[in-house]
Motif scaffolding. Structure first.
Motif, PDB file in Angstrom:
ATOM      1  N   VAL A  47       3.081  -0.239  -2.191  1.00 58.41           N
ATOM      2  CA  VAL A  47       3.540   0.004  -0.918  1.00 58.41           C
ATOM      3  C   VAL A  47       2.467   0.679  -0.175  1.00 58.41           C
ATOM      4  CG1 VAL A  47       5.210   0.873   0.600  1.00 58.41           C
ATOM      5  CG2 VAL A  47       6.085   0.106  -1.736  1.00 58.41           C
ATOM      6  N   GLY A  48       1.706  -0.148   0.806  1.00 64.65           N
ATOM      7  CA  GLY A  48       0.722   0.284   1.602  1.00 64.65           C
ATOM      8  C   GLY A  48      -0.574   0.405   0.615  1.00 64.65           C
ATOM      9  N   CYS A  49      -0.992  -0.838   0.300  1.00 63.55           N
ATOM     10  CA  CYS A  49      -1.969  -1.266  -0.666  1.00 63.55           C
ATOM     11  C   CYS A  49      -3.304  -1.142  -0.132  1.00 63.55           C
ATOM     12  CB  CYS A  49      -1.753  -2.365  -1.554  1.00 63.55           C
ATOM     13  SG  CYS A  49      -1.969  -3.917  -0.326  1.00 63.55           S
ATOM     14  N   GLY A  50      -3.475  -1.505   1.339  1.00 67.87           N
ATOM     15  CA  GLY A  50      -4.716  -1.165   1.801  1.00 67.87           C
ATOM     16  C   GLY A  50      -5.687  -2.358   1.064  1.00 67.87           C
ATOM     17  N   GLU A  51      -7.039  -1.821   1.032  1.00 65.09           N
ATOM     18  CA  GLU A  51      -7.836  -2.795   0.402  1.00 65.09           C
ATOM     19  C   GLU A  51      -7.681  -3.018  -0.921  1.00 65.09           C
ATOM     20  OE1 GLU A  51      -9.349   1.002  -0.965  1.00 65.09           O
ATOM     21  OE2 GLU A  51      -8.365   0.071   0.868  1.00 65.09           O
ATOM     22  N   GLY A  52      -6.693  -2.655  -1.641  1.00 60.81           N
ATOM     23  CA  GLY A  52      -6.173  -3.143  -2.825  1.00 60.81           C
ATOM     24  C   GLY A  52      -6.560  -2.349  -4.055  1.00 60.81           C
ATOM     25  N   ARG A  53      -7.250  -1.196  -3.801  1.00 63.75           N
ATOM     26  CA  ARG A  53      -7.925  -0.601  -4.826  1.00 63.75           C
ATOM     27  C   ARG A  53      -6.955  -0.279  -6.176  1.00 63.75           C
ATOM     28  NH1 ARG A  53      -9.306   4.750  -6.778  1.00 63.75           N
ATOM     29  NH2 ARG A  53      -7.478   5.398  -5.595  1.00 63.75           N
ATOM     30  N   PHE A  54      -5.884   0.222  -5.693  1.00 61.97           N
ATOM     31  CA  PHE A  54      -5.016   0.725  -6.937  1.00 61.97           C
ATOM     32  C   PHE A  54      -4.458  -0.597  -7.670  1.00 61.97           C
ATOM     33  CE2 PHE A  54      -1.456   2.990  -9.046  1.00 61.97           C
ATOM     34  CZ  PHE A  54      -2.469   3.971  -9.732  1.00 61.97           C
ATOM     35  N   CYS A  55      -4.140  -1.709  -6.719  1.00 59.74           N
ATOM     36  CA  CYS A  55      -3.585  -2.748  -7.644  1.00 59.74           C
ATOM     37  C   CYS A  55      -4.395  -3.231  -8.387  1.00 59.74           C
ATOM     38  CB  CYS A  55      -3.499  -4.000  -6.258  1.00 59.74           C
ATOM     39  SG  CYS A  55      -1.856  -3.692  -5.550  1.00 59.74           S
ATOM     40  N   ILE A  68       1.505  -4.782  -0.886  1.00 66.66           N
ATOM     41  CA  ILE A  68       2.086  -4.943   0.546  1.00 66.66           C
ATOM     42  C   ILE A  68       1.214  -4.033   1.645  1.00 66.66           C
ATOM     43  CG2 ILE A  68       4.177  -3.647   0.290  1.00 66.66           C
ATOM     44  CD1 ILE A  68       5.731  -5.781   1.766  1.00 66.66           C
ATOM     45  N   ASP A  69       1.058  -4.618   2.860  1.00 65.27           N
ATOM     46  CA  ASP A  69       0.248  -3.967   3.748  1.00 65.27           C
ATOM     47  C   ASP A  69       0.522  -4.556   5.110  1.00 65.27           C
ATOM     48  OD1 ASP A  69      -1.763  -1.143   3.479  1.00 65.27           O
ATOM     49  OD2 ASP A  69      -2.016  -2.290   5.340  1.00 65.27           O
ATOM     50  N   PRO A  70       0.460  -3.758   6.264  1.00 62.11           N
ATOM     51  CA  PRO A  70       0.543  -4.359   7.487  1.00 62.11           C
ATOM     52  C   PRO A  70      -0.586  -4.895   8.232  1.00 62.11           C
ATOM     53  CG  PRO A  70       1.080  -2.259   7.684  1.00 62.11           C
ATOM     54  CD  PRO A  70       0.878  -2.318   6.117  1.00 62.11           C
ATOM     55  N   THR A  71      -1.791  -4.211   7.682  1.00 63.30           N
ATOM     56  CA  THR A  71      -3.082  -4.431   8.326  1.00 63.30           C
ATOM     57  C   THR A  71      -3.891  -5.730   7.735  1.00 63.30           C
ATOM     58  OG1 THR A  71      -2.892  -2.079   8.724  1.00 63.30           O
ATOM     59  CG2 THR A  71      -5.362  -3.382   8.942  1.00 63.30           C
ATOM     60  N   ALA A  72      -3.892  -6.701   8.599  1.00 58.67           N
ATOM     61  CA  ALA A  72      -4.480  -7.895   8.198  1.00 58.67           C
ATOM     62  C   ALA A  72      -5.977  -7.795   7.537  1.00 58.67           C
ATOM     63  CB  ALA A  72      -4.426  -9.031   9.335  1.00 58.67           C
ATOM     64  N   ALA A  73      -6.654  -6.928   8.183  1.00 56.88           N
ATOM     65  CA  ALA A  73      -8.204  -7.129   7.899  1.00 56.88           C
ATOM     66  C   ALA A  73      -8.092  -6.182   6.331  1.00 56.88           C
ATOM     67  CB  ALA A  73      -8.835  -6.008   8.671  1.00 56.88           C
ATOM     68  N   ALA A  92       6.917  -1.065   4.655  1.00 56.96           N
ATOM     69  CA  ALA A  92       7.775  -0.406   3.857  1.00 56.96           C
ATOM     70  C   ALA A  92       8.797  -0.367   4.325  1.00 56.96           C
ATOM     71  CB  ALA A  92       6.854   1.066   3.662  1.00 56.96           C
ATOM     72  N   GLU A  93       9.295  -0.323   5.347  1.00 55.13           N
ATOM     73  CA  GLU A  93      10.781  -0.204   6.149  1.00 55.13           C
ATOM     74  C   GLU A  93      11.531  -1.688   5.913  1.00 55.13           C
ATOM     75  OE1 GLU A  93       8.217   2.384   8.946  1.00 55.13           O
ATOM     76  OE2 GLU A  93       8.054   0.411   7.697  1.00 55.13           O
ATOM     77  N   GLN A  94      10.869  -2.910   5.552  1.00 58.02           N
ATOM     78  CA  GLN A  94      11.289  -3.803   5.286  1.00 58.02           C
ATOM     79  C   GLN A  94      10.751  -4.896   4.284  1.00 58.02           C
ATOM     80  OE1 GLN A  94      11.948  -6.078   9.114  1.00 58.02           O
ATOM     81  NE2 GLN A  94      13.502  -7.620   8.264  1.00 58.02           N
ATOM     82  N   LEU A  95      10.932  -4.428   3.052  1.00 58.52           N
ATOM     83  CA  LEU A  95      10.301  -4.892   1.826  1.00 58.52           C
ATOM     84  C   LEU A  95      10.806  -6.234   1.624  1.00 58.52           C
ATOM     85  CD1 LEU A  95      10.005  -1.846  -0.428  1.00 58.52           C
ATOM     86  CD2 LEU A  95       8.334  -2.715   0.957  1.00 58.52           C
ATOM     87  N   PRO A  96       9.984  -7.513   1.649  1.00 61.20           N
ATOM     88  CA  PRO A  96      10.566  -8.664   1.283  1.00 61.20           C
ATOM     89  C   PRO A  96      10.646  -9.234   0.082  1.00 61.20           C
ATOM     90  CG  PRO A  96       8.164  -8.826   1.731  1.00 61.20           C
ATOM     91  CD  PRO A  96       8.476  -7.443   1.932  1.00 61.20           C
ATOM     92  N   ALA A 122      14.891   4.180   1.058  1.00 56.94           N
ATOM     93  CA  ALA A 122      15.879   3.228   0.728  1.00 56.94           C
ATOM     94  C   ALA A 122      15.388   1.925   0.386  1.00 56.94           C
ATOM     95  CB  ALA A 122      16.956   3.005   1.861  1.00 56.94           C
ATOM     96  N   GLU A 123      14.271   1.455   0.994  1.00 60.73           N
ATOM     97  CA  GLU A 123      13.833   0.103   0.534  1.00 60.73           C
ATOM     98  C   GLU A 123      13.049   0.248  -0.864  1.00 60.73           C
ATOM     99  OE1 GLU A 123      13.439  -3.346   2.525  1.00 60.73           O
ATOM    100  OE2 GLU A 123      15.409  -2.436   1.907  1.00 60.73           O
TER     101      GLU A 123
END
Length: 239
Positions: A47-55, A68-73, A92-96, A122-123
């Motif tokens: 949640v909030g993966c940013g540039e994907g380092r931990f993924c 998942i992250d809300p920042t397109a860049a 994070a507040e609305q996980l799809p 909760a999500e």
């Protein structure tokens, strides 16, 4: 009002590089990786993966992550670095995702970015399978309590004297500003975070305040030993 992430994405990518900043690489990673390696997790949500380092780290341990992250860049950069990864736009507040979709949910220094902590908690609990694990790395409330003034007070020679703590119990947003990055952060006392996850019926199984790795930059290592910068929590969903 912008939270600063879209404008700061380029500076963030440059600052993180391939291995992350000092806090991630030398303080949190050893603990976070130890909590996921060899434990049989098959699926994970970052949640909030940013540039994907931990993924990318999770994939290296045979875990199938979704970031998942809300920042397109930042998502674009994650896909460039990890073309086979699964990176999606979202908050994070609305996980799809459906309930119970993941063995492991990770929040790696993202709780401080989330405006609605209770909904996000909760999500995260909802998308965990029964028996699943929520793994959190977060900045200490003693680090964030001074808000915009969260920097070492130094003497005339530049030596760090002390780290300010102020209004610790007051939950609030502030602007964090460093090396071309200017973003919203949220200060909350530790008890506020604990209450949010306890309210979801989660069970705390690990709490750690990691030490910096030996061999890191000595001056930076000393500062991390003098003030409580961050902690790691592991929560289990009953089932």
């Amino acid at each position: 009002m912008s939270n600063g992430w879209d404008d700061s994405a380029e500076a963030w990518i440059a600052d993180m590089g391939e291995h992350g900043d000092f806090t991630r690489r030398f303080v949190l990673d050893p603990v976070m990786v130890a909590r996921v390696a060899g434990r049989g997790f098959a699926t994970a949500l970052d949640v909030g993966c940013g540039e994907g380092r931990f993924c990318r780290i999770l994939r290296g341990h045979a875990i199938r992550p979704v970031g998942i992250d809300p920042t397109a860049a930042l998502l674009q950069r994650a896909r460039e670095l990890d073309p086979e990864g699964d990176y999606r736009d979202g908050r994070a507040e609305q996980l799809p995702f459906g309930s119970g979709a993941f063995d492991l949910v990770v929040s790696y220094l993202t709780l401080i970015d989330i405006p609605d902590l209770d909904v996000a908690a909760a999500e995260m609990a909802r998308v965990l399978r029964p028996g699943g694990t929520l793994l959190i790395a977060n900045l200490s409330g003693f680090t964030t309590a001074a808000g915009e003034r969260a920097h070492w007070v130094r003497d005339d020679a530049g030596r760090p004297l002390h780290f300010p703590v102020d209004r610790y119990l007051d939950e609030r947003m502030y602007w964090a500003d460093w090396r071309g990055i200017r973003i919203h952060n949220w200060h909350r006392p530790l008890g506020r975070y604990m209450a949010a996850f306890l309210a979801q019926g989660l069970i705390l199984s690990v709490f750690a305040e990691p030490e910096p790795m030996a061999g890191a930059d000595p001056a930076t290592e000393e500062r991390y030993r003098r003030a409580p910068y961050c902690y790691v929590m592991e929560w289990r969903k009953p089932g």
